[in-house]
Design an enzyme around this catalytic site. Structure first.
Site, short mmCIF file in Angstrom:
data_model
loop_
_atom_site.label_atom_id
_atom_site.label_comp_id
_atom_site.label_asym_id
_atom_site.label_seq_id
_atom_site.Cartn_x
_atom_site.Cartn_y
_atom_site.Cartn_z
N THR A 1 -2.56 -4.65 14.41
CA THR A 1 -1.57 -3.44 14.15
C THR A 1 -1.79 -2.17 15.37
OG1 THR A 1 -2.28 -3.48 11.38
CG2 THR A 1 -0.45 -1.48 12.56
N ARG B 1 0.60 -11.38 0.76
CA ARG B 1 -0.08 -9.81 1.61
C ARG B 1 0.49 -9.20 1.80
NH1 ARG B 1 -2.91 -7.86 6.38
NH2 ARG B 1 -4.75 -7.25 5.52
N VAL B 2 -0.14 -8.14 2.13
CA VAL B 2 0.11 -6.46 2.24
C VAL B 2 -0.80 -6.02 2.59
CG1 VAL B 2 1.55 -4.20 2.45
CG2 VAL B 2 2.22 -6.70 1.43
N GLY B 3 -1.27 -5.66 3.78
CA GLY B 3 -2.68 -4.84 4.36
C GLY B 3 -1.99 -3.10 4.22
N ASP B 4 -2.79 -2.66 5.06
CA ASP B 4 -2.84 -0.41 5.27
C ASP B 4 -1.98 -0.16 5.88
OD1 ASP B 4 -4.53 -1.91 7.54
OD2 ASP B 4 -4.43 0.62 8.11
N THR C 1 -5.98 0.78 12.11
CA THR C 1 -5.50 -0.24 12.83
C THR C 1 -6.96 -1.28 11.85
OG1 THR C 1 -4.83 -1.88 14.53
CG2 THR C 1 -6.47 0.14 15.01
N GLY C 2 -6.83 -2.31 12.54
CA GLY C 2 -8.27 -3.22 12.09
C GLY C 2 -8.03 -3.43 10.19
N GLY D 1 -6.94 -4.93 6.80
CA GLY D 1 -6.25 -3.57 5.57
C GLY D 1 -7.04 -3.69 4.82
N1 GLY Z 1 -4.04 -3.48 9.52
C1 GLY Z 1 -3.19 -4.28 9.08
C2 GLY Z 1 -3.69 -4.99 8.19
O1 GLY Z 1 -4.37 -5.21 7.68
O2 GLY Z 1 -2.15 -5.60 7.82
#
Ligand code: GLY
Length: 289
Positions: free
Chosen positions: A154, A181-184, A204-205, A207
């Site tokens: 990200t 799927r949705v991350g942070d 970033t990383g 999520g």
């Molecule tokens: N930080 C990005 C994700 O895991 O979607």
């Protein structure tokens, strides 16, 4: 002092340089950061953001982006958007032109089209090749952030000018993720947070873990409690290492920018480059654990 921070070795530099050029041209903080992230989204060589990024397990690119303004705590984001770039610009429109915080999936895409964005194929020939390799079992990992540390993950940006701060993020998320799927990154408090009374933070990383830690809100609250930006990030990362074992399987990064301009970052494992632009002076800082 005007400060921009941008994540990862290759995209971070054009992100902060573009933001600074926009600032010199008279753009406001939101516009500067939008332009910084949009440049990265439109570059197909960055495999973790925008056009030509690594897809989900169906071979589809699904993008997330968000922006938060510290002046009034306004938020705007989109998640799981297919076939639209730059999604950071769609997120900014959610912030500025709707009463909502987050639009998802097909409805976010419909919103973008209603605002003049043109749908397009984001899967480049290179990405189609990478997907076929993944299907053939060439990549050992079930999920991954990118094919190379250079491309990072990200792209998250923090900006500060005269005590006003904005945080924003844009990502294609985990490669080969389950569709939907949705991350942070588009989640306020997890992937980004901004409050002019304190400063702002981003992540970033991986999520899933950054979200469980509410990493950006936690870093912001740490600064509110009197910590330096570096201490605030270190505390979040120590907490993650202690409580979230998966945070040490894939890198998790948190970065923070206090309202007085003090900044810092920390990582759970591996290496991370933070690009910094202070009144046009661009430099990079390396973090490793
Ligand atoms: N930080 C990005 C994700 O895991 O979607």
């Amino acid at each position: 002092m005007t400060t921009f921070l941008g994540t990862w070795e290759t995209p971070g530099k054009p992100a902060v340089e573009t933001a600074w050029r926009a600032f010199q041209g008279g753009a406001n903080l939101r516009e500067c950061i939008e332009q910084g992230l949009a440049v990265c989204e439109m570059d197909p060589t960055f495999l973790a953001i925008g056009l030509g990024s690594l897809p989900n397990s169906d071979g589809e690119i699904e993008l997330d982006a968000a922006m938060m303004d510290g002046e009034n705590l306004e938020c705007g984001g989109v998640c799981s958007v297919r076939g639209i770039v730059p999604v950071i610009s769609v997120a900014k429109k959610v912030l500025e032109e709707t009463p909502h915080n987050l639009l998802a999936g097909e409805q976010a895409r419909r919103f973008a089209i209603s605002k003049g964005f043109t749908p397009r194929n984001l899967v480049t020939e290179e990405i189609a090749r990478q997907y076929e390799k993944w299907r053939a079992g060439v990549f050992p990992d079930e999920y991954m952030h990118s094919t190379s540390d250079l491309h990072g993950d990200t792209v998250t940006m923090l900006g500060l000018n005269d005590g006003h701060c904005v945080a924003a993020s844009s990502t294609s998320g985990l490669a080969w993720k389950l569709p939907g799927r949705v991350g942070d990154s588009p989640i306020f408090g997890a992937g980004l947070y901004a409050d002019d009374e304190i400063g702002c933070a981003g992540a970033t990383g991986l999520g899933e873990e950054l979200w469980k830690a509410m990493a950006s809100y936690r870093a912001t609250r740490n600064m509110e409690a009197g910590m330096s930006a570096q201490e605030a990030c270190d505390e979040v990362i120590q907490h993650m290492i202690r409580r979230l074992p998966n945070a040490c399987v894939m890198s998790c990064v948190v970065l923070a920018l206090r309202k007085d301009g003090d900044f810092g970052a920390a990582i759970t494992m591996g290496k991370f480059d933070l690009w910094v632009c202070q009144d046009g002076a661009v430099s990079t800082q390396n973090f490793e654990r």
